[in-house]
Design a protein around this motif. Sequence first.
Motif: not given
Length: 300
Positions: A13-15, A44-47, A67-68, A73-76
């Motif tokens: 579950g941990r990215p 993709g970027r983790d931003a 977890a996914l 969260e906050g990304q598209t």
Amino acid sequence: MIPFVARPEFEYGRPDRVSPLIRRVVANNPGPFTFTGTGTYIVGRDAPGAAVAVIDPGPLDEAHLAALLSAVEGQTVSHVLVTHTHADHAPLARPFASAVGAPVLAARPPVRTIHASQPVEEAEDETFAPDVTLSGGEAVAGDGWTLEAFATAGHASNHMAFVLVEENALFSGDHVMGWSTTVVAPPDGDMTAYMASLDAVIARGFTTLWPTHGAPITDPQPFLAAYRAHRLDREAQILVRLAAGDRTIREMTPTLYAAVDSRLWPAASLSVWAHLIALAKAGRVVADPAPTLEAAYRVV
Ligand SMILES: [Zn+2]
């Protein structure tokens, strides 16, 4: 010998960021076909706000879905890609894609045939239907990444690997795995197709392979050469058994797999069958009456 790679470092579950453009989240579904579990990749970027793609959401598992969703969260999420329709890869694709509002892209699911009686492979996700059907060669792109569909039939007739162009890397699904050889079980599994797509992967000269199960293969060419040699060795051993007088899969499997637990022989016999179908197709053996699991085989 195939230079299998060690157990990956992870927590369920941990990215984990595993390369500049790749994160991996492992589902808690360890087993004989999944090793430590299904590795879902986020590309993709983790931003904040970055567009990302997700490969193989995995099994229907609430904790893994949570977890996914938390990892992106906050990304598209612009694309959900699926390597093949086995139950440890595909079933979470639709719930996850609906939750993030992204389309599912995959090869067309196989037409259902009769199930092999032995539990040698993950079950099929029979409800799976992609939004976009891939046949290989299509590309999708986001912020700083490009993924190209790479048709790799063999383990499954609809197996699709994905090239991450910017890192010369391949998400190899179950086509090439770091911890084990791949199950090629007829009728959906096809050894002729498997060897051809293995050669296609070798020809591309990837820098890294990211399998769904287990650690990455960071020196692919010697690994792939050993993987290929292992299959050709098995094929040669089958021809030796036929020359020695064995006629059926039931007769030759105990000798071919003398080194493994006899409980694995039913599964192993499907692999022998896959080789014999390929040999029959190549005109090197004759099957009487047809290349089935119970047929009599002889060398041409
Ligand atoms: Zn599979």
